[in-house]
Design a protein around this motif. Structure first.
Motif, PDB file in Angstrom:
ATOM      1  N   UNK A  65      11.111  11.132   8.677  1.00 26.51           N
ATOM      2  CA  UNK A  65      10.651   9.757   8.829  1.00 26.51           C
ATOM      3  C   UNK A  65      10.389   9.182   7.437  1.00 26.51           C
ATOM      4  N   UNK A  66      10.410   7.911   7.374  1.00 27.32           N
ATOM      5  CA  UNK A  66      10.185   7.310   6.056  1.00 27.32           C
ATOM      6  C   UNK A  66       8.841   7.707   5.439  1.00 27.32           C
ATOM      7  N   UNK A  67       7.848   8.005   6.247  1.00 30.81           N
ATOM      8  CA  UNK A  67       6.533   8.357   5.698  1.00 30.81           C
ATOM      9  C   UNK A  67       6.341   9.863   5.554  1.00 30.81           C
ATOM     10  N   UNK A  68       7.436  10.640   5.693  1.00 29.44           N
ATOM     11  CA  UNK A  68       7.379  12.052   5.355  1.00 29.44           C
ATOM     12  C   UNK A  68       7.339  13.020   6.529  1.00 29.44           C
ATOM     13  N   UNK A  69       7.198  12.580   7.768  1.00 30.39           N
ATOM     14  CA  UNK A  69       7.156  13.502   8.911  1.00 30.39           C
ATOM     15  C   UNK A  69       8.570  13.848   9.354  1.00 30.39           C
ATOM     16  N   UNK A  70       8.757  15.070   9.889  1.00 27.20           N
ATOM     17  CA  UNK A  70      10.068  15.492  10.375  1.00 27.20           C
ATOM     18  C   UNK A  70      10.307  14.971  11.795  1.00 27.20           C
ATOM     19  N   UNK A  71      11.620  14.855  12.178  1.00 27.58           N
ATOM     20  CA  UNK A  71      11.980  14.557  13.558  1.00 27.58           C
ATOM     21  C   UNK A  71      11.558  15.744  14.399  1.00 27.58           C
ATOM     22  N   UNK A  72      11.053  15.508  15.562  1.00 28.16           N
ATOM     23  CA  UNK A  72      10.613  16.622  16.409  1.00 28.16           C
ATOM     24  C   UNK A  72      11.387  16.621  17.714  1.00 28.16           C
ATOM     25  N   UNK A  73      11.813  17.818  18.147  1.00 29.37           N
ATOM     26  CA  UNK A  73      12.561  17.979  19.394  1.00 29.37           C
ATOM     27  C   UNK A  73      11.728  18.702  20.442  1.00 29.37           C
ATOM     28  N   UNK A  74      10.446  18.676  20.340  1.00 32.46           N
ATOM     29  CA  UNK A  74       9.617  19.524  21.201  1.00 32.46           C
ATOM     30  C   UNK A  74       9.721  19.180  22.686  1.00 32.46           C
ATOM     31  N   UNK A  75      10.006  17.974  23.089  1.00 36.92           N
ATOM     32  CA  UNK A  75      10.081  17.623  24.506  1.00 36.92           C
ATOM     33  C   UNK A  75      11.497  17.513  25.036  1.00 36.92           C
ATOM     34  N   UNK A  76      12.472  17.835  24.227  1.00 38.79           N
ATOM     35  CA  UNK A  76      13.865  17.648  24.622  1.00 38.79           C
ATOM     36  C   UNK A  76      14.259  18.519  25.807  1.00 38.79           C
ATOM     37  N   UNK A  77      13.842  19.773  25.825  1.00 39.81           N
ATOM     38  CA  UNK A  77      14.203  20.678  26.921  1.00 39.81           C
ATOM     39  C   UNK A  77      13.605  20.186  28.233  1.00 39.81           C
ATOM     40  N   UNK A  78      12.386  19.691  28.180  1.00 42.12           N
ATOM     41  CA  UNK A  78      11.735  19.176  29.391  1.00 42.12           C
ATOM     42  C   UNK A  78      12.481  17.956  29.926  1.00 42.12           C
ATOM     43  N   UNK A  79      12.869  17.079  29.061  1.00 41.59           N
ATOM     44  CA  UNK A  79      13.595  15.877  29.481  1.00 41.59           C
ATOM     45  C   UNK A  79      14.951  16.258  30.086  1.00 41.59           C
ATOM     46  N   UNK A  80      15.655  17.198  29.479  1.00 46.01           N
ATOM     47  CA  UNK A  80      16.947  17.630  30.015  1.00 46.01           C
ATOM     48  C   UNK A  80      16.790  18.303  31.371  1.00 46.01           C
ATOM     49  N   UNK A  81      15.746  19.120  31.521  1.00 44.95           N
ATOM     50  CA  UNK A  81      15.516  19.779  32.804  1.00 44.95           C
ATOM     51  C   UNK A  81      15.195  18.758  33.891  1.00 44.95           C
ATOM     52  N   UNK A  82      14.354  17.775  33.574  1.00 42.86           N
ATOM     53  CA  UNK A  82      14.027  16.737  34.555  1.00 42.86           C
ATOM     54  C   UNK A  82      15.263  15.926  34.933  1.00 42.86           C
ATOM     55  N   UNK A  83      16.172  15.732  33.996  1.00 39.04           N
ATOM     56  CA  UNK A  83      17.400  15.022  34.304  1.00 39.04           C
ATOM     57  C   UNK A  83      18.325  15.825  35.205  1.00 39.04           C
ATOM     58  N   UNK A  84      18.279  17.142  35.096  1.00 37.06           N
ATOM     59  CA  UNK A  84      19.139  18.014  35.901  1.00 37.06           C
ATOM     60  C   UNK A  84      18.522  18.379  37.255  1.00 37.06           C
ATOM     61  N   UNK A  85      17.247  18.164  37.441  1.00 33.00           N
ATOM     62  CA  UNK A  85      16.563  18.568  38.678  1.00 33.00           C
ATOM     63  C   UNK A  85      17.218  18.006  39.940  1.00 33.00           C
ATOM     64  N   UNK A 119      20.306  17.259  40.496  1.00 32.61           N
ATOM     65  CA  UNK A 119      21.571  17.966  40.686  1.00 32.61           C
ATOM     66  C   UNK A 119      21.327  19.400  41.171  1.00 32.61           C
ATOM     67  N   UNK A 120      20.314  20.040  40.646  1.00 36.05           N
ATOM     68  CA  UNK A 120      19.965  21.404  41.078  1.00 36.05           C
ATOM     69  C   UNK A 120      19.533  21.392  42.544  1.00 36.05           C
ATOM     70  N   UNK A 121      18.709  20.432  42.918  1.00 32.92           N
ATOM     71  CA  UNK A 121      18.235  20.342  44.306  1.00 32.92           C
ATOM     72  C   UNK A 121      19.398  20.041  45.250  1.00 32.92           C
ATOM     73  N   UNK A 122      20.284  19.128  44.862  1.00 28.95           N
ATOM     74  CA  UNK A 122      21.444  18.802  45.690  1.00 28.95           C
ATOM     75  C   UNK A 122      22.341  20.028  45.876  1.00 28.95           C
ATOM     76  N   UNK A 123      22.537  20.788  44.831  1.00 25.99           N
ATOM     77  CA  UNK A 123      23.344  22.005  44.926  1.00 25.99           C
ATOM     78  C   UNK A 123      22.713  23.004  45.886  1.00 25.99           C
ATOM     79  N   UNK A 124      21.419  23.194  45.803  1.00 22.96           N
ATOM     80  CA  UNK A 124      20.732  24.126  46.709  1.00 22.96           C
ATOM     81  C   UNK A 124      20.813  23.667  48.166  1.00 22.96           C
TER      82      UNK A 124
END
Length: 131
Positions: free
Chosen positions: A5-25, A27-32
């Protein structure tokens, strides 16, 4: 090299896996759900075939005048209560035939069924009792 970031903080990916899982939920339920429905269709075919086999077995072992009734009753007795079906038995010519028609339930046995039926057929030669 990591972006910052311009003020020195790094980009963070800490919630990315959760967002991807919620997006796939969904499709997973429909498959089951689809897999479960296919299991119910296969189980209904198995039930229809087994009930037809048992109906014919009882029909061939019964007395000549009672074969049709024994066949039909044995076929109905082998069906679980959640599966609605009909058992049709025919005798004659030294042969007993049984046809079992069952409705495939939608998701839960005992609930509504699909508008088509599954059939199981069986046949066997009548047994003759020796004196």
């Amino acid at each position: 090299m990591r972006r910052r970031w311009p003020w020195g903080r790094r980009w963070r990916d800490s919630g990315q896996v959760t967002v991807e899982f919620l997006g796939m939920t969904p499709l997973i339920i429909l498959t089951l759900v689809l897999v479960w429905q296919f299991v119910l269709v296969g189980y209904t075919f198995t039930l229809a075939g087994n009930a037809a086999d048992e109906a014919v077995r009882a029909g061939t072992a019964a007395a000549p005048g009672e074969r049709g009734g024994a066949c039909q009753q044995a076929g109905l007795d082998k069906l679980p209560g959640a599966w609605d079906g009909t058992v049709t038995c025919t005798t004659g010519g030294g042969y007993v035939r049984a046809t079992v028609q069952l409705q495939v339930p939608v998701l839960f046995p005992g609930s509504i069924g699909f508008p088509f039926t599954v059939e199981g057929h069986a046949g066997a030669v009548e047994e003759e009792k020796g004196d």
